[in-house]
Scaffold this motif. Structure first.
Motif: not given
Length: 239
Positions: A58-64
């Motif tokens: 779910w949680q990513l640095p660019d796009l969820s």
């Protein structure tokens, strides 16, 4: 089976890969696992490639991962199955992901056997898991018999090689879904055989002729230039 795994933690990617490598049945080709640490990289691949399953953090640095999931449901005619694999485990998160189109939701840290069971269940629901040996499938006047690996029309067998049968079955069980050349080569040809584009083109030509994949029989096998093929049903057949 082509699976895309999205997670920004390399150690977690390796753990998922190790788990999924155990899922191929004896005699099957190994699953093709494609790992991504950035959602934008996976998004670019989804615009040009075919996957059977997405496993998304779910949680990513660019796009969820949730935003990417929504994109597949909004912009793809036949989006792949998708499982959210994330440390977010609140009930509201699970409900949000399922409402966005996720087929299942697995919390981290995951248990390998549970993940394998959930993947298998999702693929069965999407018709991607290998069928039982005795399954018989009907498509208009064509009958696929997995036990004998034969196709018949009005009870008359159609001469086919094993690879032709498997390729035809894949096309029919993915009706309306664009299948990339790389996806088809990965499923039905070994790396050593992938020396040119001709083997796939030749098999597609034979299937068109052998199975009568024409509009008057209710089928259209489309070439998607620069991508691959898509088999479509174009209406009922009046025999």
């Amino acid at each position: 089976m082509r699976v895309a795994i999205l997670d920004d933690e390399p150690a977690e990617l390796r753990r998922v890969e190790q788990t999924l490598r155990q899922m191929a049945e004896p005699g099957e080709q190994p699953w093709l696992l494609h790992s991504f640490e950035r959602a934008e990289d996976l998004l670019r691949q989804l615009r040009r490639e075919t996957f059977d399953l997405l496993i998304l953090d779910w949680q990513l640095p660019d796009l969820s991962g949730l935003s990417l999931l929504r994109w597949t449901r909004e912009h793809m005619d036949a989006p792949p199955a998708a499982i959210m694999l994330t440390s977010r485990d609140a009930e509201s998160d699970i409900v949000q992901a399922l409402n966005a189109g996720a087929d299942d939701y697995v919390s981290k840290p995951f248990r390998p056997n549970e993940l394998k069971a959930r993947v298998a269940a999702v693929l069965r629901r999407h018709g991607q898991q290998r069928a039982s040996a005795a399954e018989v499938l009907n498509f208009n006047d064509l009958v696929f018999d997995d036990a004998e690996q034969t196709v018949t029309r009005a009870g008359i067998p159609i001469a086919m090689t094993e690879r032709e049968y498997r390729l035809a079955r894949c096309l029919f069980t993915n009706l309306g879904r664009p299948l990339s050349r790389e996806y088809l080569y990965g499923r039905f040809w070994s790396h050593e055989e992938m020396v040119s584009s001709r083997p796939l083109d030749t098999h597609i030509y034979r299937l068109r002729n052998k199975l009568g994949l024409t509009a008057d029989r209710g089928w259209q096998l489309l070439t998607i230039y620069g991508y691959g093929y898509r088999l479509e049903s174009v209406g009922s057949v009046n025999e």
